[in-house]
Motif scaffolding. Structure first.
Motif, PDB file in Angstrom:
ATOM      1  N   ASP A 116      25.625  -4.309  62.820  1.00  0.00           N
ATOM      2  CA  ASP A 116      24.360  -4.906  62.379  1.00  0.00           C
ATOM      3  C   ASP A 116      24.066  -4.581  60.917  1.00  0.00           C
ATOM      4  O   ASP A 116      23.594  -5.432  60.160  1.00  0.00           O
ATOM      5  CB  ASP A 116      23.208  -4.425  63.263  1.00  0.00           C
ATOM      6  CG  ASP A 116      23.216  -5.078  64.642  1.00  0.00           C
ATOM      7  OD1 ASP A 116      23.833  -6.142  64.800  1.00  0.00           O
ATOM      8  OD2 ASP A 116      22.591  -4.512  65.559  1.00  0.00           O
ATOM      9  N   ILE A 117      24.344  -3.347  60.517  1.00  0.00           N
ATOM     10  CA  ILE A 117      24.153  -2.970  59.114  1.00  0.00           C
ATOM     11  C   ILE A 117      25.085  -3.783  58.219  1.00  0.00           C
ATOM     12  O   ILE A 117      24.690  -4.247  57.147  1.00  0.00           O
ATOM     13  CB  ILE A 117      24.380  -1.459  58.915  1.00  0.00           C
ATOM     14  CG1 ILE A 117      23.317  -0.661  59.674  1.00  0.00           C
ATOM     15  CG2 ILE A 117      24.359  -1.088  57.426  1.00  0.00           C
ATOM     16  CD1 ILE A 117      23.590   0.832  59.728  1.00  0.00           C
ATOM     17  N   VAL A 130      26.300  -6.790  58.737  1.00  0.00           N
ATOM     18  CA  VAL A 130      25.775  -8.162  58.619  1.00  0.00           C
ATOM     19  C   VAL A 130      24.659  -8.196  57.587  1.00  0.00           C
ATOM     20  O   VAL A 130      24.620  -9.076  56.717  1.00  0.00           O
ATOM     21  CB  VAL A 130      25.283  -8.670  59.995  1.00  0.00           C
ATOM     22  CG1 VAL A 130      24.492  -9.967  59.844  1.00  0.00           C
ATOM     23  CG2 VAL A 130      26.458  -8.873  60.945  1.00  0.00           C
ATOM     24  N   ARG A 131      23.756  -7.206  57.643  1.00  0.00           N
ATOM     25  CA  ARG A 131      22.643  -7.154  56.692  1.00  0.00           C
ATOM     26  C   ARG A 131      23.114  -6.892  55.262  1.00  0.00           C
ATOM     27  O   ARG A 131      22.399  -7.168  54.308  1.00  0.00           O
ATOM     28  CB  ARG A 131      21.632  -6.072  57.106  1.00  0.00           C
ATOM     29  CG  ARG A 131      20.927  -6.311  58.427  1.00  0.00           C
ATOM     30  CD  ARG A 131      19.834  -7.374  58.371  1.00  0.00           C
ATOM     31  NE  ARG A 131      18.806  -7.119  57.386  1.00  0.00           N
ATOM     32  CZ  ARG A 131      17.712  -6.405  57.606  1.00  0.00           C
ATOM     33  NH1 ARG A 131      17.502  -5.861  58.789  1.00  0.00           N
ATOM     34  NH2 ARG A 131      16.828  -6.221  56.646  1.00  0.00           N
ATOM     35  N   ASN A 132      24.339  -6.353  55.122  1.00  0.00           N
ATOM     36  CA  ASN A 132      24.907  -6.085  53.799  1.00  0.00           C
ATOM     37  C   ASN A 132      25.838  -7.199  53.333  1.00  0.00           C
ATOM     38  O   ASN A 132      26.558  -7.025  52.352  1.00  0.00           O
ATOM     39  CB  ASN A 132      25.639  -4.743  53.808  1.00  0.00           C
ATOM     40  CG  ASN A 132      24.699  -3.575  53.575  1.00  0.00           C
ATOM     41  OD1 ASN A 132      24.358  -3.259  52.442  1.00  0.00           O
ATOM     42  ND2 ASN A 132      24.262  -2.943  54.651  1.00  0.00           N
ATOM     43  N   HIS A 136      21.675   0.769  55.484  1.00  0.00           N
ATOM     44  CA  HIS A 136      20.818  -0.304  55.990  1.00  0.00           C
ATOM     45  C   HIS A 136      19.794  -0.660  54.911  1.00  0.00           C
ATOM     46  O   HIS A 136      19.209   0.228  54.281  1.00  0.00           O
ATOM     47  CB  HIS A 136      20.112   0.158  57.267  1.00  0.00           C
ATOM     48  CG  HIS A 136      19.501  -0.966  58.027  1.00  0.00           C
ATOM     49  ND1 HIS A 136      18.357  -1.614  57.618  1.00  0.00           N
ATOM     50  CD2 HIS A 136      19.892  -1.569  59.174  1.00  0.00           C
ATOM     51  CE1 HIS A 136      18.056  -2.563  58.474  1.00  0.00           C
ATOM     52  NE2 HIS A 136      18.979  -2.558  59.438  1.00  0.00           N
ATOM     53  N   PRO A 137      19.547  -1.951  54.691  1.00  0.00           N
ATOM     54  CA  PRO A 137      18.597  -2.338  53.649  1.00  0.00           C
ATOM     55  C   PRO A 137      17.161  -1.887  53.915  1.00  0.00           C
ATOM     56  O   PRO A 137      16.337  -1.866  53.001  1.00  0.00           O
ATOM     57  CB  PRO A 137      18.697  -3.866  53.596  1.00  0.00           C
ATOM     58  CG  PRO A 137      19.433  -4.276  54.812  1.00  0.00           C
ATOM     59  CD  PRO A 137      20.223  -3.112  55.285  1.00  0.00           C
ATOM     60  N   ASP A 138      16.846  -1.494  55.153  1.00  0.00           N
ATOM     61  CA  ASP A 138      15.514  -0.997  55.455  1.00  0.00           C
ATOM     62  C   ASP A 138      15.412   0.528  55.386  1.00  0.00           C
ATOM     63  O   ASP A 138      14.417   1.112  55.828  1.00  0.00           O
ATOM     64  CB  ASP A 138      15.051  -1.486  56.839  1.00  0.00           C
ATOM     65  CG  ASP A 138      14.792  -2.988  56.841  1.00  0.00           C
ATOM     66  OD1 ASP A 138      14.473  -3.536  55.771  1.00  0.00           O
ATOM     67  OD2 ASP A 138      14.925  -3.611  57.906  1.00  0.00           O
ATOM     68  N   ALA A 189      18.736   2.241  59.771  1.00  0.00           N
ATOM     69  CA  ALA A 189      17.420   1.673  59.496  1.00  0.00           C
ATOM     70  C   ALA A 189      16.325   2.721  59.633  1.00  0.00           C
ATOM     71  O   ALA A 189      16.394   3.610  60.475  1.00  0.00           O
ATOM     72  CB  ALA A 189      17.143   0.514  60.453  1.00  0.00           C
TER      73      ALA A 189
END
Length: 196
Positions: free
Chosen positions: A18-19, A21-23, A83-85, A102
């Protein structure tokens, strides 16, 4: 095409996917030695861990066991993922192969070594030095000016008070509160934390 090879098809690997994908990773594949696992988090398992050096793409090790992560990182060059968050000070150093989940907060002048896991909702305050292959579990908190030795695991919801030194290869139990330096390898549990 930006490709990531995740070594270890487990729950930890799912979070890393998931991280990724967000990257902006457009292609994600897994490697795992359990041949019965064909996919993880909707992505294909394309081989065993021993295939890592011949498969192209960035690589990260998604294995919780610090000793296994360390052994594998001697064989495979890895990237770090954040993670972007996560909220990370501009004055933080993060080593190769470390993943930051996150909701994590890492404040100024923190050094985090290689192959670490800074898990969901954890916090590390100012002027801390974390060695290599450390796991700061979900919701754990490390107060300012702490030093944590290589391979130490800090359990979910544990709190490390400020100005604390913890030697290498310790386990701090879930919910434990560390209020004094730990100089001997062992398992520490309770409030305040004591050697088991």
């Amino acid at each position: 095409m930006k490709r990531l090879v995740i070594i270890g098809a487990s729950g930890h690997g799912k979070v890393i996917a998931d991280i990724a994908v967000r990257n902006g990773y457009e292609e994600i594949v897994f490697l795992d030695d359990n041949e019965s696992i064909k996919e993880c988090a909707g992505f294909k398992v394309v081989g065993k861990t021993s295939d890592a050096s011949r498969i192209s793409g960035d690589k990260i090790i998604a294995i919780g066991d610090a000793k296994i992560r360390e052994r594998m990182m001697h064989k495979v060059k890895t990237v770090s993922l954040i993670h972007p968050d996560a909220v990370i000070s501009r004055r933080v150093e993060i080593g190769e192969g470390t993943v930051v989940m996150a909701g994590t907060v890492i404040n100024s002048d923190v050094h985090i070594g290689r192959g670490c896991i800074i898990n969901t909702g954890a916090s590390i305050d100012h002027d801390c030095n974390l060695g290599n292959f450390i796991h700061v579990s979900v919701g754990a908190h490390v107060a300012g000016t702490c030093s944590i030795g290589n391979g130490t695991w800090i359990g979910a919801g544990a709190t490390i008070s400020n100005n604390i030194n913890i030697c290498a290869d310790c386990m701090i139990g879930a919910g434990a509160v560390v209020i004094k330096n730990i100089k001997n390898i062992g398992i520490y549990i309770g409030v305040p934390a004591e050697k088991k």
